[in-house]
Design a protein around this motif. Sequence first.
Motif, short mmCIF file in Angstrom:
data_model
loop_
_atom_site.label_atom_id
_atom_site.label_comp_id
_atom_site.label_asym_id
_atom_site.label_seq_id
_atom_site.Cartn_x
_atom_site.Cartn_y
_atom_site.Cartn_z
N ALA A 291 0.75 -1.38 -0.22
CA ALA A 291 0.15 -0.27 -0.28
C ALA A 291 0.94 0.97 0.40
O ALA A 291 1.95 1.19 0.57
CB ALA A 291 -0.89 -0.45 1.08
N ARG B 257 -6.89 -2.47 -3.89
CA ARG B 257 -8.45 -1.92 -2.56
C ARG B 257 -9.16 -2.57 -2.45
O ARG B 257 -9.95 -3.65 -3.32
CB ARG B 257 -8.08 -0.87 -2.56
CG ARG B 257 -9.58 0.27 -1.31
CD ARG B 257 -9.30 1.21 -1.89
NE ARG B 257 -7.73 2.22 -1.86
CZ ARG B 257 -7.95 3.24 -1.51
NH1 ARG B 257 -8.96 4.05 -2.25
NH2 ARG B 257 -6.97 3.95 -1.10
N LYS C 238 4.84 4.91 -7.00
CA LYS C 238 4.85 5.89 -5.95
C LYS C 238 3.72 7.04 -6.43
O LYS C 238 2.79 7.15 -5.66
CB LYS C 238 5.64 6.45 -5.24
CG LYS C 238 6.01 7.08 -4.24
CD LYS C 238 7.53 7.83 -3.78
CE LYS C 238 6.76 8.65 -2.39
NZ LYS C 238 8.42 9.01 -1.89
N ALA D 115 0.70 5.99 -6.86
CA ALA D 115 -0.67 6.26 -5.60
C ALA D 115 -0.29 7.24 -4.72
O ALA D 115 -1.74 8.03 -4.12
CB ALA D 115 0.30 5.63 -4.41
N LEU E 123 -2.61 1.32 -6.90
CA LEU E 123 -3.19 1.66 -5.85
C LEU E 123 -4.41 0.90 -5.36
O LEU E 123 -4.89 0.10 -4.87
CB LEU E 123 -2.56 2.64 -4.77
CG LEU E 123 -3.63 2.82 -3.16
CD1 LEU E 123 -2.96 1.58 -3.10
CD2 LEU E 123 -3.77 4.44 -2.66
N GLY F 87 2.69 1.78 -2.77
CA GLY F 87 3.17 2.85 -3.24
C GLY F 87 5.03 1.82 -3.11
O GLY F 87 5.44 1.72 -3.96
#
Length: 73
Positions: free
Chosen positions: A13, A60, A46, A49, A56, A15
């Motif tokens: 989570a 989820r 990253k 995210a 991301l 990234g």
Amino acid sequence: QDDCSEFRSQFEAGGRLSCTRENAPVRDASGKQHTNKCLMCAEKFKKEAQRGGGTLQRNRVPASERTNQVRCS
């Protein structure tokens, strides 16, 4: 084509991606050089995210599938 497909299942989570420090230079689509492919993908994840998209969102858990945990003492 997703140059980072081999690393998508390994990221966490936010990234985060754990990478080795091997020196195997690679350039991303913009021409920026990275120490190795994993580090290049970590930076990509990253950014995804932070934008709240792509990587991301795909991993989820939907609210309908979340369970509430009760703390027992």
